[in-house]
Enzyme design. Sequence first.
Site, PDB file in Angstrom:
ATOM      1  N   ASP A  37     -16.409   0.128  -4.527  1.00  0.00           N
ATOM      2  CA  ASP A  37     -17.289   1.187  -4.986  1.00  0.00           C
ATOM      3  C   ASP A  37     -18.310   1.599  -5.659  1.00  0.00           C
ATOM      4  OD1 ASP A  37     -17.158   3.400  -3.543  1.00  0.00           O
ATOM      5  OD2 ASP A  37     -15.584   4.775  -5.316  1.00  0.00           O
ATOM      6  N   ASP A  49     -18.847   1.977   2.363  1.00  0.00           N
ATOM      7  CA  ASP A  49     -17.903   2.307   1.737  1.00  0.00           C
ATOM      8  C   ASP A  49     -17.045   2.731   1.809  1.00  0.00           C
ATOM      9  OD1 ASP A  49     -18.078   4.340  -1.049  1.00  0.00           O
ATOM     10  OD2 ASP A  49     -18.694   5.961  -0.066  1.00  0.00           O
ATOM     11  N   HIS A 107     -11.965   3.267  -7.874  1.00  0.00           N
ATOM     12  CA  HIS A 107     -12.055   4.464  -9.115  1.00  0.00           C
ATOM     13  C   HIS A 107     -11.000   3.609 -10.428  1.00  0.00           C
ATOM     14  CE1 HIS A 107     -12.748   7.637  -6.438  1.00  0.00           C
ATOM     15  NE2 HIS A 107     -13.850   6.855  -6.390  1.00  0.00           N
ATOM     16  N   HIS A 116     -23.704   3.937  -2.025  1.00  0.00           N
ATOM     17  CA  HIS A 116     -23.838   4.205  -3.063  1.00  0.00           C
ATOM     18  C   HIS A 116     -23.585   4.083  -4.100  1.00  0.00           C
ATOM     19  CE1 HIS A 116     -19.962   4.765  -4.410  1.00  0.00           C
ATOM     20  NE2 HIS A 116     -19.539   5.553  -3.407  1.00  0.00           N
ATOM     21  N   GLU A 149     -22.693   9.974  -4.807  1.00  0.00           N
ATOM     22  CA  GLU A 149     -21.285  10.001  -4.417  1.00  0.00           C
ATOM     23  C   GLU A 149     -20.214  10.640  -4.752  1.00  0.00           C
ATOM     24  OE1 GLU A 149     -17.987   9.030  -1.497  1.00  0.00           O
ATOM     25  OE2 GLU A 149     -18.854   8.227  -3.642  1.00  0.00           O
ATOM     26  N   GLU A 150     -20.608  10.161  -5.927  1.00  0.00           N
ATOM     27  CA  GLU A 150     -18.675  10.177  -6.568  1.00  0.00           C
ATOM     28  C   GLU A 150     -18.915  11.231  -6.663  1.00  0.00           C
ATOM     29  OE1 GLU A 150     -16.821   8.146  -5.975  1.00  0.00           O
ATOM     30  OE2 GLU A 150     -17.261   5.841  -5.888  1.00  0.00           O
TER      31      GLU A 150
END
Length: 447
Positions: A272, A332, A404, A260, A305-306
């Site tokens: 990520d 991912d 994140h 992503h 995606e997030e």
Amino acid sequence: MLGAAGPAGAQDLAAEAAAVRDKALSDPTAWRIVESLTTEVGARPVGTAAMARARDWALAKLASLGFENVRAEPFTTKAWIRGEESAEVVAPAPQKLRILGLSGSAPTPKGGLTGEVALFPTYQAMLDQPAGALDGKIAVVTQAMTRTQDGSGYGAILAQRAHGATEAAKRGAIAYLVRSLSTMQTRAPHAGYADYAGIPAAALSPPDAEQLERLAALGKPVSLKLVMASTVDPAATAWNVVGEIRGRERPDELIVVGGHLDSWDPGTGATDDGAGVAITTAAARLATLHARPRRTIRVVLWGSEEQGGSGSAYAAAHAAEVGNVVLAGEADIGAERVWRVALPAAGRDHPAVKAFLAALAPFSVVVSPDPAVRGGADVDGLVQAGAPVVQVAQDASRYFDFHHSADDTLDKIDPKALAQATAVWASLLEVVANSDVDFRPRGASSP
């Protein structure tokens, strides 16, 4: 169908898979891709100008690597956009806290809100409270995450971030704070998706969650002030960026892989999911350098995606092709080494699968006896529609140290580990794209 792989064909596949594997171990393509993305674009939240730059970067990068039919497929999705954020203890001992708003957070009133803390050491302890028990309170859950190789520690407590604010609001809370889903003991909080509950919601850094526990243990009321100024675009435009290496014999048969393109905003989205973008893009390119594949390899860089939406948008746009998808998968889970692979139930005795497993042997990768069920959030729509899926699991022991957070930056990626993951994917793509192995359930194959 493609011509069957006989003994000589099986030997050729094994040799080609090994050659692709060895090439990937020393090839810098994956590293250069993630370095370029994190440097030239940086963080890529949906609904921002940075995401549009990421789209343009992806189109140019795929074209420069020789992909065909490169395009951006737009779709509409909701985008939560971060604004000013701060948190502080106002009593009994004034001090600053480190927070990151969760994507479902409502803003505070102008000037912020102040409330007394209701602290719970576990999520279940908060759920056990009846309606009205948290009236006027700021609910705080401080349950810590367990470090695991397979990432199951994250899944075990994901609900306290994803649904905690909604549950706190049901019980009367005016705001919700949760200890970051993190395995690192730093003051960098970790962002993430949460339900929209109508109240402000944020993640605390682990040390700050523990500080609140100590303050609460003093037996005096703990009061916090929160300031959060997020906004929501209910109809933001996002893009799935697609590129292909067309098959020379059965171009209608598709291998769909990718990572992503979007990310959260505190860091640069290196692990990520810049790493997943790099691994699958480089693997597709490496698997086809020696010759055009028999089947088409399609790389999809999913655009939301997030915060959700890209996988369902892709599945809807390509619903007519699902029967042609011979394999789907997504990278991912960071940039570390692959330690486990789960394949579809069908096709396991095929010579192509045996060639792939032989290529894995030097890496001591575990091959699951159970078939793959999920391959990632962005391929879930394809899988639900009947497409076969592969799960390539990378070591997640360190992934949630940085996930994140502001620490998700390029320096956290080990080029050798990234190359090993790329080598596994490249070997898989090589054997599937150049054989007649069919992972699709009986009756689901294309004519």
